[in-house]
Design an enzyme around this catalytic site. Structure first.
Site, PDB file in Angstrom:
ATOM      1  N   ALA A   1       0.761  -0.806  -0.160  1.00  0.00           N
ATOM      2  CA  ALA A   1      -0.250   0.030  -0.287  1.00  0.00           C
ATOM      3  C   ALA A   1       0.154   0.876   0.396  1.00  0.00           C
ATOM      4  O   ALA A   1       0.444   1.984   1.340  1.00  0.00           O
ATOM      5  CB  ALA A   1      -0.737   0.361   1.043  1.00  0.00           C
ATOM      6  N   LEU A   2       0.903   1.901  -0.819  1.00  0.00           N
ATOM      7  CA  LEU A   2       2.321   3.381  -1.566  1.00  0.00           C
ATOM      8  C   LEU A   2       0.701   3.754  -1.963  1.00  0.00           C
ATOM      9  O   LEU A   2       1.711   5.198  -1.435  1.00  0.00           O
ATOM     10  CB  LEU A   2       2.526   2.689  -2.686  1.00  0.00           C
TER      11      LEU A   2
ATOM     12  N   ILE B   1      -4.704  -0.169  -3.973  1.00  0.00           N
ATOM     13  CA  ILE B   1      -4.624  -1.916  -3.527  1.00  0.00           C
ATOM     14  C   ILE B   1      -5.488  -2.975  -3.977  1.00  0.00           C
ATOM     15  O   ILE B   1      -5.901  -3.299  -3.455  1.00  0.00           O
ATOM     16  CB  ILE B   1      -4.643  -1.637  -2.058  1.00  0.00           C
TER      17      ILE B   1
ATOM     18  N   GLN C   1      -6.896  -7.218 -34.415  1.00  0.00           N
ATOM     19  CA  GLN C   1      -7.060  -6.830 -35.819  1.00  0.00           C
ATOM     20  C   GLN C   1      -7.238  -7.260 -36.370  1.00  0.00           C
ATOM     21  O   GLN C   1      -7.908  -8.361 -37.848  1.00  0.00           O
ATOM     22  CB  GLN C   1      -5.614  -6.071 -36.464  1.00  0.00           C
TER      23      GLN C   1
ATOM     24  N   GLU D   1       2.716  -0.253 -10.531  1.00  0.00           N
ATOM     25  CA  GLU D   1       4.053  -0.363 -10.515  1.00  0.00           C
ATOM     26  C   GLU D   1       5.447   0.402 -10.638  1.00  0.00           C
ATOM     27  O   GLU D   1       6.827  -0.334 -11.616  1.00  0.00           O
ATOM     28  CB  GLU D   1       4.482  -2.174 -10.736  1.00  0.00           C
TER      29      GLU D   1
END
Ligand SMILES: Cc1cc2nc3c(=O)[nH]c(=O)nc-3n(C[C@H](O)[C@H](O)[C@H](O)COP(=O)(O)OP(=O)(O)OC[C@H]3O[C@@H](n4cnc5c(N)ncnc54)[C@H](O)[C@@H]3O)c2cc1C
Length: 388
Positions: free
Chosen positions: A123-124, A156, A336, A363
């Site tokens: 949890a940043l 988170i 495609q 990240e």
């Protein structure tokens, strides 16, 4: 540390079979849930995937980086939502404890994490703090023999079912010096509330939630490393391995998308022949396989460097940058090749196209990877180093 070749090849074959026979048939079902189903979590546990990177002394497999990316190539073949929790648990979340935890903290949690008894979360991010991780606003203040954490964490992963959060918060020492610290917080902690799962573009089935801390009390021994200020360095070390693993999973997914596109091109006929015979369709497939192969080589080369004991911050960023952008292009080409069907939910390529988008964001966004790479290369040139 690494497991022996024979054990590793049994593990890799087991993971490949598990992905093919158990995960791929349930990709749609899981996209409709708000957490991984319990029976699959049990199977992941039995396979030992919760302990991929945890040291053997704590019951983990202790894979080295080269072995870990081979597992990533296999796990990557299914929807990223299916292996997201494994990545976070073994990557950033677990690695922080491994790099910076005190012996007592490792003793308390590592065995439970490695066995899959509890799942780890990292949890940043906060509502106003994303790429600029150093700007964290959540604070932890001294309170008796512990700390009171106040603030909010955003997006988170694993939050709704995690048993351990590594939470980053700002602390201030007696001299007034502020630093970024990390705390090991359990979900039942008083003052911690877990928000509802967000609705998102893709990776359905891999929940993300906010965490609300209101003077959430934790004991002194929850402070990662036993002292303030070790949080950021631990997070950065954890991110090296986490980013490399994401890149490995992108390689696996790019192979899957290229196989699906190729099978469709062989089966679908236009102008009286399979579309695989049209050279412009061949170009789409050829570019995808070539780029996948290039990413695979990069990932293996960076992993080898890590096994030799070198720090791979720049290499991990290059791998994440290239592989996540690459799988975006491969998914686009796969849609495609499928023509109109590629836009219809009946075809998995539609889900995978949405699933891959976030790989360039979490990240560390692609721009943040570029900044890390450029800083590393320019400072190496200032030191007169030859680039190789
Ligand atoms: C599905 C999902 C799962 C997630 N899981 C977690 C998790 O488990 N734990 C966790 O802590 N976080 C998690 N996150 C958060 C994620 O890591 C952040 O969203 C990401 O780091 C980007 O931060 P941001 O969204 O605040 O974007 P911002 O930092 O606001 O960036 C917005 C844009 O500006 C660009 N930008 C910012 N600074 C610069 C600069 N200096 N130079 C050039 N461009 C710049 C960015 O590249 C981006 O394009 C998750 C997010 C998602 C969507």
């Amino acid at each position: 540390m690494a497991v022996d070749t024979e054990t590793f090849s049994l593990l890799r074959d087991g993971v490949a079979r598990f992905v093919r026979e158990r995960l791929m048939p349930r990709e749609r079902e899981i996209a409709g849930l708000d957490r991984p189903p319990r029976d699959l979590l049990d199977e992941v546990r039995e396979l030992g995937l919760f302990g991929l990177t945890y040291p053997e002394e704590y019951g983990g497999l202790g894979l080295d980086a080269l072995q870990e990316v081979q597992i990533g190539f296999e796990l990557g073949r299914t929807s990223p939502a299916m292996r997201n929790f494994i990545s976070i648990h073994n990557g950033v979340a677990g690695q922080c404890l491994r790099h910076a935890g005190t012996p007592e903290q490792k003793q308390r949690y590592m065995r439970r994490l490695a066995s899959g008894e509890i799942v780890a979360a990292f949890a940043l991010t906060e509502p106003d703090v994303g790429s600029d991780a150093k700007a964290v606003k959540t604070v932890a203040k001294r309170s008796g023999r512990g700390w009171k954490i106040s603030g909010r964490k955003r997006f988170i992963s694993n939050a709704s079912f995690a048993g351990l959060f590594t939470v980053f918060a700002r602390t201030t020492d007696e001299t007034g010096k502020s630093s970024l610290s990390a705390f090991l917080v359990e979900p039942g902690a008083k003052g911690l509330e877990i928000g509802k799962s967000e609705r998102k573009m893709g990776q359905h089935g891999a929940p993300i939630c906010d965490l609300m801390f209101e003077e959430c009390y934790v004991e002194d021994d929850a402070l990662l490393g036993g002292k303030p200020g070790v949080g950021l360095e631990a997070a950065m070390k954890g991110l090296d391995r986490g980013r490399l693993f994401i890149a490995a999973c992108c390689v696996g997914l790019a192979y899957r998308l290229t196989e699906d596109a190729s099978d469709y091109a062989n089966a679908r006929q236009q102008f009286g022949v399979p579309i695989a015979r049209h050279q412009l369709v061949q170009a789409l497939l050829a570019d995808s396989l070539t780029e996948t192969f290039a990413a695979r080589g990069m990932v293996e080369s960076a992993a080898r460097k890590a096994v030799e004991g070198d720090r791979i911050t720049c290499e991990a960023s290059m791998c994440k940058l290239f592989a996540t952008e690459m799988v975006g292009r491969v998914a686009d080409r796969a849609v495609q090749v499928h023509g109109g069907n590629g836009y219809i939910s009946d075809y998995m390529v539609e889900q995978l196209y949405r699933d891959v988008r976030v790989l360039r964001i979490y990240e560390g966004t692609s721009q943040i990877q570029q900044i890390i790479i450029a800083k590393d290369l320019t400072s190496r040139r200032i030191r007169g180093e030859r680039l190789s």
